[in-house]
Design an enzyme around this catalytic site. Structure first.
Site, PDB file in Angstrom:
ATOM      1  N   LYS A  49       0.815  -1.223   0.000  1.00  3.03           N
ATOM      2  CA  LYS A  49       0.000   0.000   0.000  1.00  3.03           C
ATOM      3  C   LYS A  49       0.853   1.279   0.000  1.00  3.03           C
ATOM      4  CE  LYS A  49      -4.032  -2.018   2.404  1.00  3.03           C
ATOM      5  NZ  LYS A  49      -4.921  -1.840   3.590  1.00  3.03           N
ATOM      6  N   TYR A  62     -12.518  -1.852  -3.764  1.00  5.50           N
ATOM      7  CA  TYR A  62     -12.984  -2.035  -2.387  1.00  5.50           C
ATOM      8  C   TYR A  62     -14.505  -2.008  -2.262  1.00  5.50           C
ATOM      9  CZ  TYR A  62      -8.539  -1.843   0.293  1.00  5.50           C
ATOM     10  OH  TYR A  62      -7.330  -2.119   0.885  1.00  5.50           O
ATOM     11  N   PHE A 102     -15.650   3.672   7.030  1.00 12.92           N
ATOM     12  CA  PHE A 102     -14.315   4.103   6.600  1.00 12.92           C
ATOM     13  C   PHE A 102     -14.097   3.974   5.089  1.00 12.92           C
ATOM     14  CE2 PHE A 102     -14.074  -0.304   8.218  1.00 12.92           C
ATOM     15  CZ  PHE A 102     -13.557  -0.973   7.108  1.00 12.92           C
ATOM     16  N   ARG A 121      -2.341 -14.313   4.564  1.00 16.24           N
ATOM     17  CA  ARG A 121      -3.056 -13.635   5.652  1.00 16.24           C
ATOM     18  C   ARG A 121      -2.288 -13.791   6.979  1.00 16.24           C
ATOM     19  NH1 ARG A 121      -7.165 -10.079   4.402  1.00 16.24           N
ATOM     20  NH2 ARG A 121      -7.560 -10.254   6.626  1.00 16.24           N
ATOM     21  N   THR A 154      -5.384  -6.916  10.923  1.00 19.66           N
ATOM     22  CA  THR A 154      -5.648  -5.649  10.231  1.00 19.66           C
ATOM     23  C   THR A 154      -5.034  -4.461  10.976  1.00 19.66           C
ATOM     24  OG1 THR A 154      -7.737  -6.599   9.470  1.00 19.66           O
ATOM     25  CG2 THR A 154      -7.496  -4.214   9.269  1.00 19.66           C
ATOM     26  N   ARG A 168       2.553  -6.607   9.064  1.00 17.01           N
ATOM     27  CA  ARG A 168       1.876  -5.427   9.624  1.00 17.01           C
ATOM     28  C   ARG A 168       2.464  -5.017  10.975  1.00 17.01           C
ATOM     29  NH1 ARG A 168      -4.231  -7.001   7.598  1.00 17.01           N
ATOM     30  NH2 ARG A 168      -4.258  -5.664   5.752  1.00 17.01           N
ATOM     31  N   ASN A 172      -1.765   0.215   6.982  1.00 18.38           N
ATOM     32  CA  ASN A 172      -1.246  -1.068   7.474  1.00 18.38           C
ATOM     33  C   ASN A 172      -0.406  -1.821   6.437  1.00 18.38           C
ATOM     34  OD1 ASN A 172      -3.307  -1.879   5.836  1.00 18.38           O
ATOM     35  ND2 ASN A 172      -4.561  -2.790   7.431  1.00 18.38           N
ATOM     36  N   HIS A 187      -2.178  -5.381   1.580  1.00 17.48           N
ATOM     37  CA  HIS A 187      -3.492  -5.987   1.382  1.00 17.48           C
ATOM     38  C   HIS A 187      -3.279  -7.427   0.955  1.00 17.48           C
ATOM     39  CE1 HIS A 187      -7.545  -6.782  -0.184  1.00 17.48           C
ATOM     40  NE2 HIS A 187      -6.913  -7.386  -1.189  1.00 17.48           N
TER      41      HIS A 187
HETATM   42  P1  IDP Z   1      -7.912  -6.633   5.899  1.00 14.28           P
HETATM   43  O1  IDP Z   1      -7.103  -5.676   5.055  1.00 14.28           O
HETATM   44  O2  IDP Z   1      -7.130  -7.162   7.050  1.00 14.28           O
HETATM   45  O3  IDP Z   1      -8.558  -7.724   5.065  1.00 14.28           O
HETATM   46  P2  IDP Z   1     -10.563  -5.442   6.031  1.00 14.28           P
HETATM   47  O4  IDP Z   1     -11.489  -5.590   7.170  1.00 14.28           O
HETATM   48  O5  IDP Z   1     -10.853  -6.175   4.768  1.00 14.28           O
HETATM   49  O6  IDP Z   1      -9.087  -5.796   6.560  1.00 14.28           O
HETATM   50  O7  IDP Z   1     -10.476  -3.897   5.721  1.00 14.28           O
HETATM   51  C1  IDP Z   1      -9.850  -3.422   4.539  1.00 14.28           C
HETATM   52  C2  IDP Z   1      -8.955  -2.265   4.892  1.00 14.28           C
HETATM   53  O8  IDP Z   1      -9.758  -1.210   5.407  1.00 14.28           O
HETATM   54  C3  IDP Z   1      -7.938  -2.555   6.006  1.00 14.28           C
HETATM   55  O9  IDP Z   1      -6.755  -3.158   5.538  1.00 14.28           O
HETATM   56  C4  IDP Z   1      -7.701  -1.188   6.556  1.00 14.28           C
HETATM   57  O10 IDP Z   1      -6.760  -0.491   5.746  1.00 14.28           O
HETATM   58  C5  IDP Z   1      -9.047  -0.523   6.424  1.00 14.28           C
HETATM   59  N1  IDP Z   1      -9.804  -0.608   7.672  1.00 14.28           N
HETATM   60  C6  IDP Z   1     -10.373  -1.707   8.208  1.00 14.28           C
HETATM   61  N2  IDP Z   1     -11.009  -1.422   9.369  1.00 14.28           N
HETATM   62  C7  IDP Z   1     -10.845  -0.105   9.550  1.00 14.28           C
HETATM   63  C8  IDP Z   1     -11.266   0.811  10.574  1.00 14.28           C
HETATM   64  O11 IDP Z   1     -11.928   0.452  11.553  1.00 14.28           O
HETATM   65  N3  IDP Z   1     -10.890   2.116  10.417  1.00 14.28           N
HETATM   66  C9  IDP Z   1     -10.152   2.547   9.348  1.00 14.28           C
HETATM   67  N4  IDP Z   1      -9.728   1.723   8.368  1.00 14.28           N
HETATM   68  C10 IDP Z   1     -10.067   0.434   8.465  1.00 14.28           C
HETATM   69 MG    MG Z   2      -9.973  -7.623   3.561  1.00 12.99          MG
END
Ligand code: IDP
Ligand code: MG
Length: 136
Positions: A12, A52, A60, A88, A94, A105, A115, A118
């Protein structure tokens, strides 16, 4: 490589900007992933929204799409046995604060939104996401 599987990985903007791409690619290689395809791109916001769209109802969503399109990203197709689950695991939780020691991460993530990486979360999403970036 009998049960070799493919998954989509993205380095990212926060990590590309800090010149961590090579270091993160080495994490994948060290952990037995083959980087089958790779390209550096900069998404338009509308493209990030499409990528997305699974998150479109989340509070968010707008910030997430702004962020993913804020700078260059490195997109890769990774191959390994059980690549989706293995990636993963290597990525970690996350939220970098909650990510286990040794995960990408934990090492490189700045915050829940910045983070660093992806990774596809299911075989269906892996196919969709690979096709999104590497349509033949
Ligand atoms: P992941 O990347 O671990 O699969 P997801 O729940 O799919 O997590 O969320 C996608 C992306 O959205 C995350 O990698 C993160 O950058 C962002 N994200 C997830 N939850 C939050 C939040 O509560 N606040 C802000 N950004 C978030
Ligand atoms: Mg995801």
């Amino acid at each position: 490589m009998s049960n070799s599987e493919q998954t989509l990985s993205i380095i990212k903007p926060d990590a590309v900007e800090r010149n961590l791409s090579e270091e993160i690619k080495n994490e994948f290689k060290k952990n037995g992933f083959n980087i089958f395809k790779e390209k550096k791109v900069k998404l338009e916001k509308s493209e990030a929204e499409k990528f997305y769209q699974i998150h479109q109802s989340k509070p968010f969503y707008n910030d997430l799409c702004e962020y993913l399109s804020s700078g260059p990203i490195v997109v890769m197709v990774l191959e390994k046995e059980n690549a989706i689950v293995e990636n993963r695991k290597l990525m970690g939780a996350t939220d970098p604060i909650k990510a286990e020691e040794g995960t990408i991460r934990k090492k490189y993530g700045i915050s829940i939104d910045k983070n660093s990486v992806h990774g596809s979360d299911s075989s269906e999403n892996a196919k969709t996401e690979i096709n999104f970036f590497f349509k033949e």
